[in-house]
Design an enzyme around this catalytic site. Structure first.
Site, PDB file in Angstrom:
ATOM      1  NE  ARG A 121      -4.214  -1.801   1.783  1.00 24.00           N
ATOM      2  CZ  ARG A 121      -4.334  -2.730   2.727  1.00 24.00           C
ATOM      3  NH1 ARG A 121      -3.594  -2.669   3.821  1.00 24.00           N
ATOM      4  NH2 ARG A 121      -5.200  -3.698   2.582  1.00 24.00           N
ATOM      5  CE  LYS A 143       0.751  14.789 -13.852  1.00 20.62           C
ATOM      6  NZ  LYS A 143       0.499  15.502 -15.130  1.00 20.62           N
ATOM      7  CD  GLU A 185       8.866  17.420 -21.618  1.00 21.93           C
ATOM      8  OE1 GLU A 185       8.281  18.428 -21.201  1.00 21.93           O
ATOM      9  OE2 GLU A 185       8.269  16.387 -22.027  1.00 21.93           O
ATOM     10  CE  LYS A 227       6.993  17.757 -12.982  1.00 21.47           C
ATOM     11  NZ  LYS A 227       6.970  16.620 -13.880  1.00 21.47           N
ATOM     12  CD  GLU A 237      -2.337  17.895 -14.891  1.00 22.55           C
ATOM     13  OE1 GLU A 237      -1.291  17.256 -14.687  1.00 22.55           O
ATOM     14  OE2 GLU A 237      -2.929  17.904 -15.963  1.00 22.55           O
ATOM     15  NE  ARG A 242       2.249  17.576 -12.033  1.00 18.80           N
ATOM     16  CZ  ARG A 242       2.799  16.668 -11.268  1.00 18.80           C
ATOM     17  NH1 ARG A 242       2.445  16.554 -10.011  1.00 18.80           N
ATOM     18  NH2 ARG A 242       3.714  15.847 -11.734  1.00 18.80           N
ATOM     19  CG  ASN A 246      -0.225  18.519 -19.587  1.00 14.40           C
ATOM     20  OD1 ASN A 246       0.572  17.589 -19.601  1.00 14.40           O
ATOM     21  ND2 ASN A 246      -1.162  18.644 -18.656  1.00 14.40           N
ATOM     22  CG  HIS A 249       2.895  17.490 -23.042  1.00 17.94           C
ATOM     23  ND1 HIS A 249       3.753  18.560 -23.059  1.00 17.94           N
ATOM     24  CD2 HIS A 249       3.555  16.499 -22.369  1.00 17.94           C
ATOM     25  CE1 HIS A 249       4.881  18.242 -22.423  1.00 17.94           C
ATOM     26  NE2 HIS A 249       4.776  16.996 -21.994  1.00 17.94           N
ATOM     27  CG  HIS A 253      -1.062  12.136 -26.500  1.00 15.53           C
ATOM     28  ND1 HIS A 253      -0.498  11.365 -25.510  1.00 15.53           N
ATOM     29  CD2 HIS A 253      -2.143  11.441 -26.935  1.00 15.53           C
ATOM     30  CE1 HIS A 253      -1.203  10.272 -25.356  1.00 15.53           C
ATOM     31  NE2 HIS A 253      -2.215  10.295 -26.203  1.00 15.53           N
TER      32      HIS A 253
HETATM   33  P1  NAD Z   1      13.481   6.048 -21.587  1.00 20.02           P
HETATM   34  O1  NAD Z   1      13.383   5.782 -20.161  1.00 20.02           O
HETATM   35  O2  NAD Z   1      12.911   5.041 -22.534  1.00 20.02           O
HETATM   36  O3  NAD Z   1      15.004   6.299 -21.972  1.00 20.02           O
HETATM   37  C1  NAD Z   1      15.346   6.529 -23.315  1.00 20.02           C
HETATM   38  C2  NAD Z   1      16.459   5.559 -23.769  1.00 20.02           C
HETATM   39  O4  NAD Z   1      17.677   5.997 -23.204  1.00 20.02           O
HETATM   40  C3  NAD Z   1      16.272   4.129 -23.322  1.00 20.02           C
HETATM   41  O5  NAD Z   1      16.705   3.275 -24.363  1.00 20.02           O
HETATM   42  C4  NAD Z   1      17.226   4.001 -22.124  1.00 20.02           C
HETATM   43  O6  NAD Z   1      17.682   2.681 -21.950  1.00 20.02           O
HETATM   44  C5  NAD Z   1      18.334   4.903 -22.550  1.00 20.02           C
HETATM   45  N1  NAD Z   1      19.116   5.517 -21.485  1.00 20.02           N
HETATM   46  C6  NAD Z   1      18.695   5.979 -20.286  1.00 20.02           C
HETATM   47  N2  NAD Z   1      19.695   6.607 -19.651  1.00 20.02           N
HETATM   48  C7  NAD Z   1      20.764   6.514 -20.456  1.00 20.02           C
HETATM   49  C8  NAD Z   1      22.103   6.996 -20.373  1.00 20.02           C
HETATM   50  N3  NAD Z   1      22.513   7.748 -19.351  1.00 20.02           N
HETATM   51  N4  NAD Z   1      22.956   6.716 -21.388  1.00 20.02           N
HETATM   52  C9  NAD Z   1      22.540   6.003 -22.466  1.00 20.02           C
HETATM   53  N5  NAD Z   1      21.292   5.554 -22.627  1.00 20.02           N
HETATM   54  C10 NAD Z   1      20.419   5.810 -21.619  1.00 20.02           C
HETATM   55  O7  NAD Z   1      12.797   7.438 -22.008  1.00 20.02           O
HETATM   56  P2  NAD Z   1      12.731   8.884 -21.330  1.00 20.02           P
HETATM   57  O8  NAD Z   1      12.720   9.810 -22.473  1.00 20.02           O
HETATM   58  O9  NAD Z   1      13.724   9.046 -20.264  1.00 20.02           O
HETATM   59  O10 NAD Z   1      11.292   8.871 -20.648  1.00 20.02           O
HETATM   60  C11 NAD Z   1      10.124   8.704 -21.400  1.00 20.02           C
HETATM   61  C12 NAD Z   1       9.038   8.221 -20.505  1.00 20.02           C
HETATM   62  O11 NAD Z   1       8.823   9.183 -19.485  1.00 20.02           O
HETATM   63  C13 NAD Z   1       7.706   8.035 -21.196  1.00 20.02           C
HETATM   64  O12 NAD Z   1       7.179   6.793 -20.827  1.00 20.02           O
HETATM   65  C14 NAD Z   1       6.846   9.160 -20.655  1.00 20.02           C
HETATM   66  O13 NAD Z   1       5.484   8.813 -20.596  1.00 20.02           O
HETATM   67  C15 NAD Z   1       7.434   9.357 -19.302  1.00 20.02           C
HETATM   68  N6  NAD Z   1       7.225  10.701 -18.738  1.00 20.02           N
HETATM   69  C16 NAD Z   1       6.753  10.781 -17.481  1.00 20.02           C
HETATM   70  C17 NAD Z   1       6.570  12.011 -16.891  1.00 20.02           C
HETATM   71  C18 NAD Z   1       6.115  12.083 -15.471  1.00 20.02           C
HETATM   72  O14 NAD Z   1       5.846  13.195 -14.988  1.00 20.02           O
HETATM   73  N7  NAD Z   1       6.041  10.990 -14.773  1.00 20.02           N
HETATM   74  C19 NAD Z   1       6.881  13.189 -17.593  1.00 20.02           C
HETATM   75  C20 NAD Z   1       7.377  13.076 -18.880  1.00 20.02           C
HETATM   76  C21 NAD Z   1       7.553  11.815 -19.449  1.00 20.02           C
HETATM   77  N1  GLY Z   2       5.133  16.086 -16.963  1.00 21.78           N
HETATM   78  C1  GLY Z   2       3.942  16.736 -16.556  1.00 21.78           C
HETATM   79  C2  GLY Z   2       3.740  16.715 -15.070  1.00 21.78           C
HETATM   80  O1  GLY Z   2       4.549  16.220 -14.337  1.00 21.78           O
HETATM   81  O2  GLY Z   2       2.744  17.195 -14.624  1.00 21.78           O
END
Ligand code: NAD
Ligand code: GLY
Length: 377
Positions: A121, A143, A185, A227, A237, A242, A246, A249, A253
């Site tokens: 939990r 998130k 971003e 942020k 949000e 917040r 977006n 986005h 998207h």
């Molecule tokens: P990712 O985690 O897929 O990483 C991108 C690629 O880079 C992967 O192949 C990974 O293995 C590689 N990688 C990671 N660190 C590395 C490093 N230091 N050196 C070499 N390669 C490396 O993608 P991302 O762009 O980091 O994140 C995208 C995800 O984040 C999406 O799923 C999206 O929905 C999510 N997201 C979440 C939020 C949130 O607020 N929670 C906000 C924006 C995006």
């Molecule tokens: N990436 C958008 C948020 O964290 O709200």
């Protein structure tokens, strides 16, 4: 070391930013690991590149390390991996007061955070982001999510980390395309509410994208500060604050969906295209000076973003793009809020934009894209 605090009362947490922090993480993690063991979730790429230094630092401080390595890529944010991670963490005996560490990009952070939110939990977790996107956005704010058959990030929870450790040196191994996607971003924070920071981006993007460490650290700290303020003001949000994050986005998207959420268009690339369109739509509605939209397009193009749906092979019919947009989690009673702008650094939430108007505008915009669309691509 720079420290930014996310001020959430009893759930406030620090974001530490420093080169070399990966190897020196033990001093920050040890107080969060009462059993003396750290459970680390990572992906196969990050495990090969950065786990050895991280593990060595923890072990030399006397901490035990258990590692769960997942495949890399968006498909990892699945029900199957959620089950795998939670079952493994339970089998490892992870307790509520232990810290589960997410070492990787946004994919690992989102999945691990969600697993931590439901484990017994709710158990403590720590973000150690290794992509620029994760360092400036996804690791902060709580998130967490996995993807469902109906769409991306549709199953998840708000669950704040206890600590975020950012080592900008990890970006040295990140492919340029991924670094640039994260940079979208960074620019976003300037466009939302900090025109001076957008100017800083214009002056420094070339050196930053070439990997200049001090500039990366400054961009990360400025982004995290922005942020943190947004998250403190509107954690879940429920207001408009917040939602501003977006910017770009909703359009982005739609194009990501058109690309099947594949490597054809990374999330940050979709956001860059979406931000250019958000400025263009704001101009079309008489809200924003055309010069600001041109400036944004010119900067994003010079940073190497493709801003032409045609060139990206994503010039889908507007009707189909709108259908993707209607999947948006922000849609309420048939009204889709759009993040529009009065200018650079002046974003706001518009709830009075008829979807039919956007569809007609999008059709025209895609048919006759702006003259600066492909500069630098
Ligand atoms: P990712 O985690 O897929 O990483 C991108 C690629 O880079 C992967 O192949 C990974 O293995 C590689 N990688 C990671 N660190 C590395 C490093 N230091 N050196 C070499 N390669 C490396 O993608 P991302 O762009 O980091 O994140 C995208 C995800 O984040 C999406 O799923 C999206 O929905 C999510 N997201 C979440 C939020 C949130 O607020 N929670 C906000 C924006 C995006
Ligand atoms: N990436 C958008 C948020 O964290 O709200």
């Amino acid at each position: 070391m720079l420290t930014v605090t996310v001020p959430l009362g009893s759930r406030a947490y620090p974001i530490h930013i420093a080169p070399g922090l990966l190897a020196g993480a033990a001093q920050h993690l040890a107080p969060l690991c009462p059993r003396g063991t750290v459970a680390v979730v990572t992906d196969v790429n990050v495990a090969a590149l950065h786990l050895p230094a991280f593990r060595a630092g923890l072990e030399s401080a006397g901490l035990g390390v258990e590692v769960i390595v997942l495949p890399a890529g968006e498909a990892t944010k699945s029900w199957a991996n959620l089950e795998l991670v939670t079952e493994r963490l339970l089998a490892l005996g992870v307790e509520r007061g232990d810290a589960v560490v997410a070492l990787g990009g946004g994919v690992i952070g989102d999945l691990t955070g969600f697993a931590a939110s439901i484990l017994r939990r709710g158990c403590r977790f720590v973000q150690v982001p290794t992509t620029l996107l994760a360092q400036v956005d996804s690791s902060v704010g709580g998130k967490t999510a996995i993807n469902a058959a109906a769409g991306k990030n549709l199953v998840g929870a708000f669950h704040q980390p206890a600590l975020v450790l950012i080592d900008p040196d990890t970006l040295k191994t990140l492919p340029l395309r991924q670094l640039r996607a994260g940079y979208a971003e960074v620019v976003k924070y300037g466009l939302i509410g900090d025109a001076a920071f957008f100017g800083w981006c214009e002056a420094n993007s070339a050196a930053l994208l070439a990997g200049e460490g001090a500039l990366l650290a400054e961009a990360i700290a400025t982004s995290c500060r922005a942020k943190a303020l947004v998250v403190a003001a509107d954690e879940r949000e429920t207001g408009d604050t917040r939602a501003l994050l977006n910017l770009g986005h909703t359009f982005g998207h739609a194009f990501e969906a058109e690309a099947g959420f594949s490597d054809r268009l990374l999330h940050g690339e979709g956001v860059a295209l979406g931000m250019a369109l958000a400025f263009d739509l704001s101009v079309a509605r008489g809200l924003c000076p055309p010069a600001d939209a041109l400036r944004v397009r010119a900067h994003l193009a010079s940073a190497g973003f493709g801003l032409s749906p045609q060139r990206l092979g994503l010039a889908a019919p507007a009707e189909r793009l709108i259908a993707h947009m209607k999947q948006d989690k922000k849609m309420r009673a048939g009204i889709l809020p759009f993040i529009l702008v009065h200018g650079i650094g002046e974003a706001f939430v518009a709830r009075d934009v008829p979807i039919a108007e956007v569809e007609a505008w999008l059709e025209k915009a895609i048919a006759s894209p702006g003259e600066l669309e492909d500069i630098g691509v």
